[in-house]
Design an enzyme around this catalytic site. Sequence first.
Site, mmCIF file in Angstrom:
data_model
loop_
_atom_site.group_PDB
_atom_site.id
_atom_site.type_symbol
_atom_site.label_atom_id
_atom_site.label_comp_id
_atom_site.label_asym_id
_atom_site.label_seq_id
_atom_site.Cartn_x
_atom_site.Cartn_y
_atom_site.Cartn_z
ATOM 1 N N GLY A 99 0.843 -1.195 0.000
ATOM 2 C CA GLY A 99 0.000 0.000 0.000
ATOM 3 C C GLY A 99 0.879 1.245 0.000
ATOM 4 O O GLY A 99 2.108 1.168 0.067
ATOM 5 N N GLN A 100 0.243 2.403 -0.072
ATOM 6 C CA GLN A 100 0.992 3.667 -0.136
ATOM 7 C C GLN A 100 1.892 3.832 1.086
ATOM 8 O O GLN A 100 3.085 4.098 0.979
ATOM 9 C CB GLN A 100 0.028 4.854 -0.170
ATOM 10 C CG GLN A 100 -0.918 4.864 -1.335
ATOM 11 C CD GLN A 100 -1.672 6.184 -1.411
ATOM 12 O OE1 GLN A 100 -1.183 7.137 -2.020
ATOM 13 N NE2 GLN A 100 -2.840 6.274 -0.799
ATOM 14 N N ALA A 116 -5.280 -2.262 5.290
ATOM 15 C CA ALA A 116 -6.675 -1.937 5.602
ATOM 16 C C ALA A 116 -7.508 -2.020 4.340
ATOM 17 O O ALA A 116 -6.980 -1.973 3.230
ATOM 18 C CB ALA A 116 -6.760 -0.507 6.165
ATOM 19 N N THR A 171 -9.497 0.142 2.198
ATOM 20 C CA THR A 171 -9.466 1.607 2.106
ATOM 21 C C THR A 171 -10.388 2.195 1.028
ATOM 22 O O THR A 171 -10.330 3.402 0.778
ATOM 23 C CB THR A 171 -8.025 2.104 1.839
ATOM 24 O OG1 THR A 171 -7.556 1.499 0.626
ATOM 25 C CG2 THR A 171 -7.088 1.766 2.974
ATOM 26 N N ASP A 211 -9.118 10.302 10.082
ATOM 27 C CA ASP A 211 -9.983 11.430 10.456
ATOM 28 C C ASP A 211 -11.461 11.053 10.314
ATOM 29 O O ASP A 211 -12.321 11.689 10.917
ATOM 30 C CB ASP A 211 -9.674 12.637 9.561
ATOM 31 C CG ASP A 211 -9.779 12.299 8.077
ATOM 32 O OD1 ASP A 211 -9.135 11.317 7.661
ATOM 33 O OD2 ASP A 211 -10.500 12.989 7.346
ATOM 34 N N TYR A 253 -16.728 3.010 6.081
ATOM 35 C CA TYR A 253 -15.270 2.951 6.267
ATOM 36 C C TYR A 253 -14.867 3.535 7.630
ATOM 37 O O TYR A 253 -14.100 2.926 8.374
ATOM 38 C CB TYR A 253 -14.584 3.715 5.126
ATOM 39 C CG TYR A 253 -13.107 3.958 5.333
ATOM 40 C CD1 TYR A 253 -12.180 2.928 5.195
ATOM 41 C CD2 TYR A 253 -12.631 5.230 5.675
ATOM 42 C CE1 TYR A 253 -10.822 3.161 5.388
ATOM 43 C CE2 TYR A 253 -11.284 5.461 5.868
ATOM 44 C CZ TYR A 253 -10.385 4.432 5.720
ATOM 45 O OH TYR A 253 -9.046 4.666 5.927
ATOM 46 N N LYS A 295 -13.040 1.535 10.733
ATOM 47 C CA LYS A 295 -11.747 1.923 11.321
ATOM 48 C C LYS A 295 -11.899 2.207 12.819
ATOM 49 O O LYS A 295 -10.983 1.953 13.601
ATOM 50 C CB LYS A 295 -11.174 3.151 10.599
ATOM 51 C CG LYS A 295 -10.784 2.924 9.150
ATOM 52 C CD LYS A 295 -9.624 1.954 8.964
ATOM 53 C CE LYS A 295 -8.306 2.500 9.453
ATOM 54 N NZ LYS A 295 -7.179 1.575 9.151
ATOM 55 N N TRP A 306 -6.229 12.103 4.101
ATOM 56 C CA TRP A 306 -5.943 12.526 2.719
ATOM 57 C C TRP A 306 -4.536 12.098 2.267
ATOM 58 O O TRP A 306 -3.697 12.919 1.875
ATOM 59 C CB TRP A 306 -6.079 14.044 2.598
ATOM 60 C CG TRP A 306 -7.417 14.606 2.942
ATOM 61 C CD1 TRP A 306 -8.438 14.003 3.627
ATOM 62 C CD2 TRP A 306 -7.901 15.920 2.619
ATOM 63 N NE1 TRP A 306 -9.509 14.855 3.749
ATOM 64 C CE2 TRP A 306 -9.205 16.041 3.140
ATOM 65 C CE3 TRP A 306 -7.348 17.015 1.948
ATOM 66 C CZ2 TRP A 306 -9.968 17.199 3.007
ATOM 67 C CZ3 TRP A 306 -8.103 18.163 1.826
ATOM 68 C CH2 TRP A 306 -9.393 18.258 2.337
HETATM 69 N N1 LIG Z 1 -5.616 6.603 1.892
HETATM 70 C C1 LIG Z 1 -6.078 7.554 2.706
HETATM 71 O O1 LIG Z 1 -6.431 8.659 2.283
HETATM 72 C C2 LIG Z 1 -6.135 7.307 4.200
HETATM 73 C C3 LIG Z 1 -6.668 8.305 5.034
HETATM 74 C C4 LIG Z 1 -6.703 8.089 6.413
HETATM 75 C C5 LIG Z 1 -6.214 6.901 6.929
HETATM 76 N N2 LIG Z 1 -5.731 5.939 6.102
HETATM 77 C C6 LIG Z 1 -5.247 4.689 6.690
HETATM 78 O O2 LIG Z 1 -3.847 4.631 6.463
HETATM 79 C C7 LIG Z 1 -3.427 3.271 6.280
HETATM 80 C C8 LIG Z 1 -2.630 3.158 5.009
HETATM 81 O O3 LIG Z 1 -3.416 3.599 3.908
HETATM 82 P P1 LIG Z 1 -2.915 3.461 2.410
HETATM 83 O O4 LIG Z 1 -3.446 4.624 1.658
HETATM 84 O O5 LIG Z 1 -1.447 3.170 2.401
HETATM 85 O O6 LIG Z 1 -3.729 2.167 1.962
HETATM 86 P P2 LIG Z 1 -3.623 1.342 0.610
HETATM 87 O O7 LIG Z 1 -2.657 1.979 -0.322
HETATM 88 O O8 LIG Z 1 -5.021 1.074 0.152
HETATM 89 O O9 LIG Z 1 -2.978 -0.024 1.100
HETATM 90 C C9 LIG Z 1 -3.674 -0.902 1.931
HETATM 91 C C10 LIG Z 1 -2.956 -2.236 1.945
HETATM 92 O O10 LIG Z 1 -3.763 -3.146 2.698
HETATM 93 C C11 LIG Z 1 -3.820 -4.371 2.005
HETATM 94 N N3 LIG Z 1 -5.034 -5.108 2.290
HETATM 95 C C12 LIG Z 1 -6.304 -4.809 1.901
HETATM 96 N N4 LIG Z 1 -7.153 -5.781 2.290
HETATM 97 C C13 LIG Z 1 -6.394 -6.714 2.938
HETATM 98 C C14 LIG Z 1 -6.688 -7.949 3.563
HETATM 99 N N5 LIG Z 1 -7.922 -8.436 3.588
HETATM 100 N N6 LIG Z 1 -5.672 -8.630 4.131
HETATM 101 C C15 LIG Z 1 -4.409 -8.155 4.102
HETATM 102 N N7 LIG Z 1 -4.071 -7.010 3.510
HETATM 103 C C16 LIG Z 1 -5.058 -6.289 2.936
HETATM 104 C C17 LIG Z 1 -3.780 -3.961 0.546
HETATM 105 O O11 LIG Z 1 -3.397 -5.052 -0.254
HETATM 106 P P3 LIG Z 1 -3.983 -5.158 -1.756
HETATM 107 O O12 LIG Z 1 -3.613 -3.901 -2.425
HETATM 108 O O13 LIG Z 1 -3.330 -6.369 -2.283
HETATM 109 O O14 LIG Z 1 -5.470 -5.305 -1.577
HETATM 110 C C18 LIG Z 1 -2.736 -2.836 0.563
HETATM 111 O O15 LIG Z 1 -1.432 -3.354 0.474
HETATM 112 C C19 LIG Z 1 -4.711 2.450 6.315
HETATM 113 O O16 LIG Z 1 -4.876 1.916 7.613
HETATM 114 C C20 LIG Z 1 -5.822 3.444 6.054
HETATM 115 O O17 LIG Z 1 -7.037 3.047 6.629
HETATM 116 C C21 LIG Z 1 -5.663 6.124 4.752
#
Ligand SMILES: NC(=O)c1ccc[n+]([C@@H]2O[C@H](COP(=O)([O-])OP(=O)(O)OC[C@H]3O[C@@H](n4cnc5c(N)ncnc54)[C@H](OP(=O)(O)O)[C@@H]3O)[C@@H](O)[C@H]2O)c1
Length: 284
Positions: A9-10, A59, A61, A101, A124, A128, A149
Amino acid sequence: MILITGILGQLGFDLAKELKKRGKEFIAPSLEELELTTEAGAKNFILEKKPDTVIHCAAYTAVDKAESEQELALTVNGFGTRWVAEACREVDAKMIYISTDYVFGGDGHTPYEINDEKKPVNVYGRSKLLGEDAVTAILEKHFIVRTSWVFGINGNNFIKTMLRLAETRNKLNVVNDQIGSPTYTVDLAKLLADMAATEKYGTYHASNEGFCSWAEFAREIFKQAGLEVEVDGIPTLEYPTPARRPFNSRLSKKSLDEAGFNRLPEWQDAVKRYLVELNTAKAH
Ligand SMILES: NC(=O)c1ccc[n+]([C@@H]2O[C@H](COP(=O)([O-])OP(=O)(O)OC[C@H]3O[C@@H](n4cnc5c(N)ncnc54)[C@H](OP(=O)(O)O)[C@@H]3O)[C@@H](O)[C@H]2O)c1
């Protein structure tokens, strides 16, 4: 040893880079090795490897899709996180849980403090929050880090979407009544690596400094990228999405300050560095 979930993930991707840079030993299970929809899938790898720290970035997401995939979102983010926390307790590992958030309702115009009322407005956010509640109930040695974000090189995000739209459009409507803070995963990763080295457990807010609307965010991206795209600010009402979003996503950094952690840089500076990273990646 540190274990990172969600390395593809990111955030997980940049966290791995940051730990490597610091010479920290870490492991990062693949999706086959750690899968959050079953208890065994979520726990076994952790129980076997016995890390001393788990940074839980994985997560569900997909904010809009979660409205129609409620069960999956609640399982992955709620139960999945619970199982990870239980495994951490069993091997006596500390855990950093990345939250959002979106656990807040988005009322008002002032930054949310860590203990303000939780009132998620979408599936979502609820999922969380379930994760937060599980971590808090199960594990003393925990950090909850709420961010917002997010943008990073390894995944899709608002900046990439804006740059893609700019290829075919010179005028865009973007929402101007949701206010929050963009967060560059490179900056957040540094903070998480700092935190992991401490026992300063608790709940923190971590996003780049400063606030903006999505429309202001878009204008800054185009300005810095040297693209002539006109951005018209529109109210959320005119841009309906399956999931409701909070209007106010401002997060107070008081607990970061009190614990002596560094705040993240200004969001405009983060955008600048991210565009350089994108261009460098494109050139290779
Ligand atoms: N993106 C945002 O704007 C944002 C905002 C606030 C908080 N957050 C939180 O920040 C954290 C990182 O976000 P991010 O943007 O890096 O997320 P992301 O790019 O969507 O990456 C999420 C990772 O979780 C993996 N995943 C999804 N379902 C899964 C499952 N069932 N079992 C195991 N792994 C799984 C995904 O694998 P696959 O790609 O293979 O599915 C991916 O590697 C998360 O906890 C998110 O809730 C994100």
